[in-house]
Design a protein around this motif. Structure first.
Motif, PDB file in Angstrom:
ATOM      1  N   LEU A  95      -1.419  48.879  54.945  1.00 50.67           N
ATOM      2  CA  LEU A  95      -1.566  47.495  54.498  1.00 50.67           C
ATOM      3  C   LEU A  95      -1.338  47.382  52.997  1.00 50.67           C
ATOM      4  N   LEU A  96      -1.885  48.319  52.249  1.00 47.13           N
ATOM      5  CA  LEU A  96      -1.714  48.304  50.785  1.00 47.13           C
ATOM      6  C   LEU A  96      -0.246  48.440  50.402  1.00 47.13           C
ATOM      7  N   ILE A  97       0.459  49.354  51.071  1.00 47.66           N
ATOM      8  CA  ILE A  97       1.881  49.538  50.785  1.00 47.66           C
ATOM      9  C   ILE A  97       2.671  48.293  51.210  1.00 47.66           C
ATOM     10  N   GLY A  98       2.266  47.672  52.320  1.00 46.94           N
ATOM     11  CA  GLY A  98       2.915  46.440  52.745  1.00 46.94           C
ATOM     12  C   GLY A  98       2.769  45.336  51.709  1.00 46.94           C
ATOM     13  N   LEU A  99       1.577  45.203  51.145  1.00 47.50           N
ATOM     14  CA  LEU A  99       1.346  44.191  50.107  1.00 47.50           C
ATOM     15  C   LEU A  99       2.129  44.522  48.837  1.00 47.50           C
ATOM     16  N   ALA A 100       2.227  45.815  48.527  1.00 43.10           N
ATOM     17  CA  ALA A 100       3.016  46.221  47.360  1.00 43.10           C
ATOM     18  C   ALA A 100       4.488  45.878  47.564  1.00 43.10           C
ATOM     19  N   THR A 101       4.963  46.032  48.806  1.00 42.39           N
ATOM     20  CA  THR A 101       6.345  45.651  49.114  1.00 42.39           C
ATOM     21  C   THR A 101       6.551  44.159  48.925  1.00 42.39           C
ATOM     22  N   LEU A 102       5.561  43.365  49.331  1.00 44.70           N
ATOM     23  CA  LEU A 102       5.652  41.916  49.146  1.00 44.70           C
ATOM     24  C   LEU A 102       5.720  41.567  47.669  1.00 44.70           C
ATOM     25  N   LEU A 103       4.856  42.192  46.851  1.00 50.62           N
ATOM     26  CA  LEU A 103       4.872  41.921  45.412  1.00 50.62           C
ATOM     27  C   LEU A 103       6.206  42.321  44.795  1.00 50.62           C
ATOM     28  N   LEU A 104       6.747  43.460  45.237  1.00 48.43           N
ATOM     29  CA  LEU A 104       8.049  43.899  44.749  1.00 48.43           C
ATOM     30  C   LEU A 104       9.132  42.880  45.111  1.00 48.43           C
ATOM     31  N   SER A 105       9.084  42.376  46.338  1.00 47.27           N
ATOM     32  CA  SER A 105      10.064  41.385  46.793  1.00 47.27           C
ATOM     33  C   SER A 105       9.953  40.087  46.001  1.00 47.27           C
ATOM     34  N   VAL A 106       8.716  39.639  45.802  1.00 48.28           N
ATOM     35  CA  VAL A 106       8.494  38.383  45.081  1.00 48.28           C
ATOM     36  C   VAL A 106       8.974  38.508  43.634  1.00 48.28           C
ATOM     37  N   ALA A 107       8.719  39.669  43.013  1.00 48.59           N
ATOM     38  CA  ALA A 107       9.171  39.885  41.633  1.00 48.59           C
ATOM     39  C   ALA A 107      10.699  39.838  41.562  1.00 48.59           C
ATOM     40  N   ALA A 108      11.359  40.498  42.524  1.00 41.13           N
ATOM     41  CA  ALA A 108      12.821  40.454  42.561  1.00 41.13           C
ATOM     42  C   ALA A 108      13.310  39.042  42.844  1.00 41.13           C
ATOM     43  N   VAL A 128      12.411  38.336  50.225  1.00 36.20           N
ATOM     44  CA  VAL A 128      11.226  38.869  50.902  1.00 36.20           C
ATOM     45  C   VAL A 128      11.680  39.927  51.894  1.00 36.20           C
ATOM     46  N   ALA A 129      11.116  41.125  51.770  1.00 33.96           N
ATOM     47  CA  ALA A 129      11.598  42.282  52.534  1.00 33.96           C
ATOM     48  C   ALA A 129      10.969  42.350  53.912  1.00 33.96           C
ATOM     49  N   GLY A 130      11.377  41.459  54.794  1.00 27.89           N
ATOM     50  CA  GLY A 130      10.877  41.488  56.160  1.00 27.89           C
ATOM     51  C   GLY A 130      10.942  40.124  56.808  1.00 27.89           C
ATOM     52  N   GLY A 131      11.126  40.118  58.129  1.00 27.60           N
ATOM     53  CA  GLY A 131      11.131  38.864  58.861  1.00 27.60           C
ATOM     54  C   GLY A 131      12.267  37.947  58.491  1.00 27.60           C
ATOM     55  N   ALA A 132      13.482  38.496  58.382  1.00 28.96           N
ATOM     56  CA  ALA A 132      14.631  37.709  57.914  1.00 28.96           C
ATOM     57  C   ALA A 132      14.838  36.447  58.742  1.00 28.96           C
ATOM     58  N   SER A 133      14.884  36.596  60.063  1.00 26.61           N
ATOM     59  CA  SER A 133      15.160  35.436  60.907  1.00 26.61           C
ATOM     60  C   SER A 133      14.051  34.396  60.814  1.00 26.61           C
ATOM     61  N   GLY A 134      12.808  34.847  60.709  1.00 28.19           N
ATOM     62  CA  GLY A 134      11.696  33.908  60.586  1.00 28.19           C
ATOM     63  C   GLY A 134      11.741  33.136  59.287  1.00 28.19           C
ATOM     64  N   CYS A 284      11.113  50.506  47.440  1.00 30.09           N
ATOM     65  CA  CYS A 284      10.467  50.788  48.723  1.00 30.09           C
ATOM     66  C   CYS A 284      10.507  52.281  49.047  1.00 30.09           C
ATOM     67  N   ALA A 285      11.582  52.963  48.624  1.00 28.85           N
ATOM     68  CA  ALA A 285      11.639  54.411  48.804  1.00 28.85           C
ATOM     69  C   ALA A 285      10.523  55.089  48.014  1.00 28.85           C
ATOM     70  N   ALA A 286      10.273  54.596  46.795  1.00 26.09           N
ATOM     71  CA  ALA A 286       9.173  55.131  45.998  1.00 26.09           C
ATOM     72  C   ALA A 286       7.828  54.849  46.671  1.00 26.09           C
ATOM     73  N   LEU A 287       7.690  53.664  47.276  1.00 28.20           N
ATOM     74  CA  LEU A 287       6.459  53.352  48.007  1.00 28.20           C
ATOM     75  C   LEU A 287       6.309  54.260  49.220  1.00 28.20           C
ATOM     76  N   MET A 337       4.525  41.406  59.425  1.00 28.61           N
ATOM     77  CA  MET A 337       3.501  40.376  59.586  1.00 28.61           C
ATOM     78  C   MET A 337       2.982  39.896  58.235  1.00 28.61           C
ATOM     79  N   ALA A 338       2.787  40.838  57.306  1.00 27.62           N
ATOM     80  CA  ALA A 338       2.324  40.446  55.970  1.00 27.62           C
ATOM     81  C   ALA A 338       3.338  39.532  55.301  1.00 27.62           C
TER      82      ALA A 338
END
Length: 367
Positions: A95-108, A128-134, A284-287, A337-338
């Motif tokens: 979950l923590l890594i998922g949230l970090a991915t979201l923050l990374l996406s939002v920053a980009a 946003v790195a996930g749920g493209a179709s949604g 994300c590779a670093a995460l 989901m996040a």
């Protein structure tokens, strides 16, 4: 009267052309292994027809809500109890890594939003790195440019899908096949159809009553995921024909209003978007390394669990490698989901803040 009939006939011919071309291209792309082929095909055909001046018009709102609902119900069925249980005590790290991915996406996305051809909301949703179709399905509702979101999201998916096998091969790992995912008992078609209808109807009502951001998508997703996780509808799925139809509607929605000026704007935007997508992939590779260190899973497992999209490519690589595929899928689902739940809430919050900020500025100017 004749004018009305003529207009209806023209519209019907244009819709027939759009449907036929989208279905034909979707079949070709599916055979080539393109992810979410119907959505991508519908987007390409709708843009081409719009640029040719033959757009059939906007998608009716009920069709948009139905497509969002079907997609939400479909995503919810991926949340199986045995898959989520595979995380065990490692779920806080995932979950923590998922949230970090979201923050990374939002920053980009914020950086993409600085480009003169887009805005901050569109930039954030597009990366946003996930749920493209949604995210494409709800972009307009959240105040973004759905066509830009669709194109950049699929740029991300394609780049991740193409690079994934190459990058994964660079990670140290033991060769061999992973254990296959288990699934629940199959259900008859009428059960799946009834399950889908119940999730869409109940989910849309839930979304409206609760004022859930992007409720047309997230309401059915909540109902579907709850039914799957609790075992009420174990093994249930959404009929593939409905999923394909939902993808087509979402793709058309994003493409029918496309213009030549929008095409020029996208051409200027894509090089910058490509750089940011590559940066997200590296982040994300670093995460993935961080997830490996936090949970003790091998480095390849950590990388596959944190790739920013390309879930089907992830499954293909995982199936041919000696990895914990159930853990990888569970971590990917946590990420998706996040993204789907937090991104709309963040976008809605930003809209309110921007509106308040503008009102305050206007008041100061008036004073």
């Amino acid at each position: 009267m004749l004018v009305v009939v003529s207009r209806l006939s023209t519209s019907a011919r244009r819709w027939a052309l759009l449907c036929a071309s989208s279905c034909a291209l979707a079949i070709c792309l599916a055979r080539l292994g393109v992810p979410s082929a119907p959505l991508f095909a519908a987007l390409v055909c709708a843009i081409a027809i719009a640029l040719a001046g033959r757009s059939p018009g906007d998608i009716p709102r009920p069709a948009q809500y139905a497509a969002q609902g079907v997609l939400g119900a479909y995503i919810g069925t991926l949340m199986q109890a045995h898959t989520v249980a595979a995380l065990g005590t490692r779920w806080p790290a995932a979950l923590l890594i998922g949230l970090a991915t979201l923050l990374l996406s939002v920053a980009a996305g914020a950086l993409l939003g600085l480009h003169r051809d887009t805005d901050s909301i569109t930039g954030s949703l597009a990366l946003v790195a996930g749920g493209a179709s949604g995210l494409v399905a709800i972009a307009r509702e959240l105040g973004g440019d759905e066509t830009t979101v669709a194109v950049v999201q699929y740029l991300r998916v394609i780049l991740v899908t193409v690079s994934l096998p190459v990058v994964a091969a660079l990670y140290p790992h033991v060769a061999g096949a992973s254990s296959a995912l288990t699934s629940g008992p199959g259900r008859p078609w009428w059960f799946d159809l009834g399950f889908t209808a119940a999730c869409v109807v109940a989910g849309v009502v839930l979304g409206r009553l609760s004022h859930l951001p992007a409720g047309g998508l997230l309401g059915p997703l909540l109902i579907s995921a709850t039914a799957s996780l609790t075992g009420i509808a174990t093994g249930a799925t959404v009929p593939w024909i409905l999923v394909a139809a939902g993808y087509l509607v979402i793709g058309w929605q994003a493409g029918v209003g496309f213009t030549r000026e929008a095409l020029r704007s996208l051409a200027r935007l894509l090089p910058w978007a490509t750089i940011l997508v590559i940066a997200i992939g590296a982040g994300c590779a670093a995460l993935g390394f961080a997830l490996s260190a936090m949970t003790g899973v091998p480095l390849l497992d950590g990388y596959l669990a944190t790739t920013p999209g390309g879930i089907y490519a992830v499954l293909a690589v995982a199936a041919s490698s000696n990895v914990d595929i159930t853990f990888i899928v569970a971590a990917q689902l946590i990420r998706v989901m996040a993204m789907l739940f937090l991104a709309p809430a963040a976008a809605r919050g930003f809209q309110r803040w921007r509106g308040t900020h503008r009102s305050a500025n206007a008041a100061n100017i008036t004073v």
